[in-house]
Write a protein that holds these residues in place. Structure first.
Motif, PDB file in Angstrom:
ATOM      1  N   VAL A 324     -30.221 -46.779  21.185  1.00 11.86           N
ATOM      2  CA  VAL A 324     -29.444 -47.917  20.697  1.00 11.86           C
ATOM      3  C   VAL A 324     -28.269 -48.115  21.656  1.00 11.86           C
ATOM      4  O   VAL A 324     -27.493 -47.189  21.879  1.00 11.86           O
ATOM      5  CB  VAL A 324     -28.919 -47.686  19.264  1.00 11.86           C
ATOM      6  CG1 VAL A 324     -27.973 -48.817  18.857  1.00 11.86           C
ATOM      7  CG2 VAL A 324     -30.076 -47.605  18.279  1.00 11.86           C
ATOM      8  N   THR A 325     -28.160 -49.319  22.217  1.00 10.26           N
ATOM      9  CA  THR A 325     -27.145 -49.578  23.234  1.00 10.26           C
ATOM     10  C   THR A 325     -26.618 -51.002  23.102  1.00 10.26           C
ATOM     11  O   THR A 325     -27.381 -51.925  22.826  1.00 10.26           O
ATOM     12  CB  THR A 325     -27.736 -49.409  24.650  1.00 10.26           C
ATOM     13  OG1 THR A 325     -28.442 -48.170  24.725  1.00 10.26           O
ATOM     14  CG2 THR A 325     -26.648 -49.442  25.706  1.00 10.26           C
ATOM     15  N   THR A 326     -25.320 -51.147  23.319  1.00 11.00           N
ATOM     16  CA  THR A 326     -24.721 -52.479  23.379  1.00 11.00           C
ATOM     17  C   THR A 326     -24.503 -52.851  24.845  1.00 11.00           C
ATOM     18  O   THR A 326     -23.815 -52.143  25.578  1.00 11.00           O
ATOM     19  CB  THR A 326     -23.383 -52.528  22.629  1.00 11.00           C
ATOM     20  OG1 THR A 326     -23.618 -52.255  21.244  1.00 11.00           O
ATOM     21  CG2 THR A 326     -22.740 -53.906  22.755  1.00 11.00           C
ATOM     22  N   LEU A 327     -25.127 -53.966  25.244  1.00 10.54           N
ATOM     23  CA  LEU A 327     -24.988 -54.476  26.600  1.00 10.54           C
ATOM     24  C   LEU A 327     -24.010 -55.649  26.587  1.00 10.54           C
ATOM     25  O   LEU A 327     -24.110 -56.533  25.728  1.00 10.54           O
ATOM     26  CB  LEU A 327     -26.336 -54.955  27.143  1.00 10.54           C
ATOM     27  CG  LEU A 327     -27.508 -53.981  27.088  1.00 10.54           C
ATOM     28  CD1 LEU A 327     -28.762 -54.648  27.633  1.00 10.54           C
ATOM     29  CD2 LEU A 327     -27.191 -52.717  27.859  1.00 10.54           C
ATOM     30  N   THR A 328     -23.072 -55.656  27.507  1.00  9.63           N
ATOM     31  CA  THR A 328     -22.172 -56.798  27.678  1.00  9.63           C
ATOM     32  C   THR A 328     -22.591 -57.553  28.933  1.00  9.63           C
ATOM     33  O   THR A 328     -22.572 -56.997  30.040  1.00  9.63           O
ATOM     34  CB  THR A 328     -20.716 -56.328  27.792  1.00  9.63           C
ATOM     35  OG1 THR A 328     -20.349 -55.664  26.579  1.00  9.63           O
ATOM     36  CG2 THR A 328     -19.785 -57.516  27.991  1.00  9.63           C
ATOM     37  N   ILE A 329     -22.996 -58.798  28.750  1.00  9.76           N
ATOM     38  CA  ILE A 329     -23.571 -59.585  29.848  1.00  9.76           C
ATOM     39  C   ILE A 329     -22.714 -60.823  30.065  1.00  9.76           C
ATOM     40  O   ILE A 329     -22.436 -61.573  29.122  1.00  9.76           O
ATOM     41  CB  ILE A 329     -25.015 -60.013  29.508  1.00  9.76           C
ATOM     42  CG1 ILE A 329     -25.868 -58.770  29.191  1.00  9.76           C
ATOM     43  CG2 ILE A 329     -25.628 -60.815  30.656  1.00  9.76           C
ATOM     44  CD1 ILE A 329     -27.194 -59.083  28.537  1.00  9.76           C
ATOM     45  N   THR A 330     -22.285 -61.019  31.292  1.00  9.34           N
ATOM     46  CA  THR A 330     -21.535 -62.221  31.661  1.00  9.34           C
ATOM     47  C   THR A 330     -22.509 -63.232  32.250  1.00  9.34           C
ATOM     48  O   THR A 330     -23.246 -62.917  33.193  1.00  9.34           O
ATOM     49  CB  THR A 330     -20.435 -61.892  32.686  1.00  9.34           C
ATOM     50  OG1 THR A 330     -19.577 -60.878  32.142  1.00  9.34           O
ATOM     51  CG2 THR A 330     -19.608 -63.128  33.010  1.00  9.34           C
ATOM     52  N   MET A 331     -22.502 -64.460  31.670  1.00  6.86           N
ATOM     53  CA  MET A 331     -23.505 -65.453  32.064  1.00  6.86           C
ATOM     54  C   MET A 331     -22.867 -66.836  32.237  1.00  6.86           C
ATOM     55  O   MET A 331     -21.819 -67.126  31.622  1.00  6.86           O
ATOM     56  CB  MET A 331     -24.615 -65.521  31.014  1.00  6.86           C
ATOM     57  CG  MET A 331     -24.106 -65.886  29.624  1.00  6.86           C
ATOM     58  SD  MET A 331     -25.437 -65.971  28.403  1.00  6.86           S
ATOM     59  CE  MET A 331     -26.047 -64.302  28.460  1.00  6.86           C
ATOM     60  N   PRO A 332     -23.479 -67.688  33.029  1.00  2.93           N
ATOM     61  CA  PRO A 332     -22.995 -69.067  33.140  1.00  2.93           C
ATOM     62  C   PRO A 332     -23.036 -69.755  31.776  1.00  2.93           C
ATOM     63  O   PRO A 332     -23.984 -69.566  31.014  1.00  2.93           O
ATOM     64  CB  PRO A 332     -23.971 -69.723  34.123  1.00  2.93           C
ATOM     65  CG  PRO A 332     -24.565 -68.584  34.892  1.00  2.93           C
ATOM     66  CD  PRO A 332     -24.630 -67.441  33.936  1.00  2.93           C
ATOM     67  N   ASP A 333     -22.003 -70.526  31.485  1.00  4.42           N
ATOM     68  CA  ASP A 333     -21.941 -71.214  30.192  1.00  4.42           C
ATOM     69  C   ASP A 333     -22.735 -72.521  30.267  1.00  4.42           C
ATOM     70  O   ASP A 333     -22.188 -73.617  30.395  1.00  4.42           O
ATOM     71  CB  ASP A 333     -20.485 -71.492  29.826  1.00  4.42           C
ATOM     72  CG  ASP A 333     -20.350 -72.036  28.409  1.00  4.42           C
ATOM     73  OD1 ASP A 333     -21.355 -71.991  27.666  1.00  4.42           O
ATOM     74  OD2 ASP A 333     -19.246 -72.500  28.059  1.00  4.42           O
ATOM     75  N   LYS A 334     -24.071 -72.352  30.204  1.00  5.38           N
ATOM     76  CA  LYS A 334     -24.956 -73.523  30.239  1.00  5.38           C
ATOM     77  C   LYS A 334     -26.209 -73.212  29.435  1.00  5.38           C
ATOM     78  O   LYS A 334     -26.532 -72.039  29.179  1.00  5.38           O
ATOM     79  CB  LYS A 334     -25.299 -73.883  31.680  1.00  5.38           C
ATOM     80  CG  LYS A 334     -26.054 -72.808  32.442  1.00  5.38           C
ATOM     81  CD  LYS A 334     -26.288 -73.232  33.900  1.00  5.38           C
ATOM     82  CE  LYS A 334     -27.094 -72.169  34.666  1.00  5.38           C
ATOM     83  NZ  LYS A 334     -27.298 -72.573  36.082  1.00  5.38           N
ATOM     84  N   PRO A 335     -26.934 -74.225  28.993  1.00 11.45           N
ATOM     85  CA  PRO A 335     -28.109 -74.018  28.132  1.00 11.45           C
ATOM     86  C   PRO A 335     -29.173 -73.142  28.793  1.00 11.45           C
ATOM     87  O   PRO A 335     -29.354 -73.161  30.011  1.00 11.45           O
ATOM     88  CB  PRO A 335     -28.634 -75.447  27.905  1.00 11.45           C
ATOM     89  CG  PRO A 335     -27.451 -76.324  28.124  1.00 11.45           C
ATOM     90  CD  PRO A 335     -26.650 -75.655  29.200  1.00 11.45           C
ATOM     91  N   GLY A 336     -29.855 -72.340  27.963  1.00 14.55           N
ATOM     92  CA  GLY A 336     -31.003 -71.568  28.421  1.00 14.55           C
ATOM     93  C   GLY A 336     -30.728 -70.135  28.809  1.00 14.55           C
ATOM     94  O   GLY A 336     -31.660 -69.348  28.999  1.00 14.55           O
TER      95      GLY A 336
END
Length: 403
Positions: A324-336
């Motif tokens: 069990v793991t929590t991943l923090t992901i930084t992503m572009p703020d756009k659909p999809g």
């Protein structure tokens, strides 16, 4: 009373009506994992969930009719309280248990349910014990001390008698150490039945009271530990008179090892064990090479652990093993973008437990969003594969919550 092995055998005959002869059995799965032949004594399966009922019963059997009529008193915030209350009720003896302020409600309730008269007094165990002495002077109660008493020690020694009767080829016996009553009785009985057996005490590294004596150290005993049942600052004088003759060594263990031992016992043996009861296995986890090729007996002295603590330990173990793991992901703020992550998890067979999506974290650029996603995976290798796949999509990953 001069305590010897014959006394322990006689006490055992007298207490079997209200004390279980608990199982001693070989653990195939944990033995393979540790690399040592391990035999567990399941004292966590006693009626009160711990071994303490043995010593209490032995003590109450030694009382005169007048003493039984007057009642008994003890200071305890745990297993001793419950064991004494249980057996005193069976014998129609009034038991009075002094507990300090702040004792968990579950322990108070269980002691009352077993028949004890609970008295809350004092801000510490020391103040509670002072009040016990006052009650003895004022009301004529007989004290049932948790460890500094020959009759109590004799009762605890019946554990070794049972264990070695079931399995007498054990090379090493690991015994939790708090005030010393358990290891005093168990070491006496064990050496009488098998003179070649090595008896090793196991302490929390935060409360190395026996370690200080045996190795002439002055380590302070303080702090919060999972093994609160053996968080005792001083060994009793009476137990020490046996320990110095029959105990070969003492080992201290960390809370991290105790935590792992509790989780391992739950996973492999399907049993619930409290911190003090898990110290023997914790010693094997920390020092596996020292016990290679030996047959090791481990006393699981109790199973009274708070359900919230147990839940936390089991979840932390899943995190530690990569399940069990929590991943923090930084992503572009756009659909999809969220769909990309969910598809990777689905394709790789990961189970999504929780998702938190944030656009307004002040440490981020206005053009990106942060995703905290908690997933369940098979193991650390499975987790690593999923992270690599996410990062192939130019989505940076940070891991939170690893212990």
């Amino acid at each position: 009373m001069n305590l010897d092995f014959k006394n322990i055998i006689n006490i055992h005959k007298k207490i079997t009506d209200n004390v279980k002869w608990t199982e001693t059995s070989f653990s195939n799965s944990i033995s393979e994992k540790i690399g040592t032949d391990i035999f567990f004594k399941f004292e966590n399966r006693q009626y009160t969930g711990a071994f303490k009922v043995r010593g209490s019963y032995s003590k109450l059997l030694s009382l005169s009719d007048d003493e039984k009529q007057s009642g008994v008193v003890a200071m305890s915030a745990g297993n001793h309280a419950q064991g004494l209350a249980f057996i005193a009720k069976k014998m129609n003896i009034n038991s009075n248990i002094v507990m300090p302020e702040g004792t968990p409600f579950t322990k108070i309730r269980r002691t009352k349910n077993f028949g004890g008269n609970v008295i809350i007094h004092g801000s510490s165990l020391g103040e509670s014990y002072e009040y016990v002495q006052k009650l003895i002077n004022e009301r004529g109660y007989t004290e049932v001390h948790p460890y500094n008493d020959l009759n109590v020690i004799a009762g605890q020694g019946t554990i070794s008698y049972e264990m070695l009767s079931d399995c007498n080829d054990i090379d090493i016996l690991l015994v939790p150490v708090g005030g010393g009553g358990l290891i005093a009785g168990c070491s006496l009985a064990a050496k009488a039945m098998n003179q070649n057996i090595k008896v090793i005490g196991i302490e929390s590294e935060l409360y190395p009271s026996l370690t200080n004596i045996m190795f002439n150290k002055k380590i302070k005993c303080k702090g919060s530990t999972l093994a609160e049942g053996i968080a005792v600052s001083e060994i009793g004088q009476i137990p020490m008179s046996f320990i110095k003759n029959f105990v070969d060594n003492v080992i201290t263990v960390s809370d991290k090892s105790i935590e792992r031992a509790i989780a391992m016992l739950a996973e492999h043996e399907k049993v619930v064990v409290e911190g003090a009861g898990a110290t023997g296995l914790a010693a094997l986890i920390q020092n596996s090479q020292k016990f290679k090729g030996k047959k090791v007996g481990v006393i699981l002295c109790g199973g009274n652990i708070d359900s919230k603590v147990l839940s936390s330990i089991l979840m932390r173990d899943l995190v530690r093993s990569g399940q069990v793991t929590t991943l923090t992901i930084t992503m572009p703020d756009k659909p999809g973008q969220l769909q990309i992550i969910s598809k990777i998890c689905a394709d790789e067979g990961a189970n999504v437990l929780e998702v938190e999506h944030s656009r307004f974290a002040m440490d981020l650029s206005a053009s990106v969003a942060k995703l905290n996603i908690t997933i369940e995976t098979q193991n650390s290798e499975h987790l690593k594969k999923i992270i690599q796949e996410i990062e192939r999509n130019d989505l940076p990953v940070e891991i939170e919550g690893l212990v």
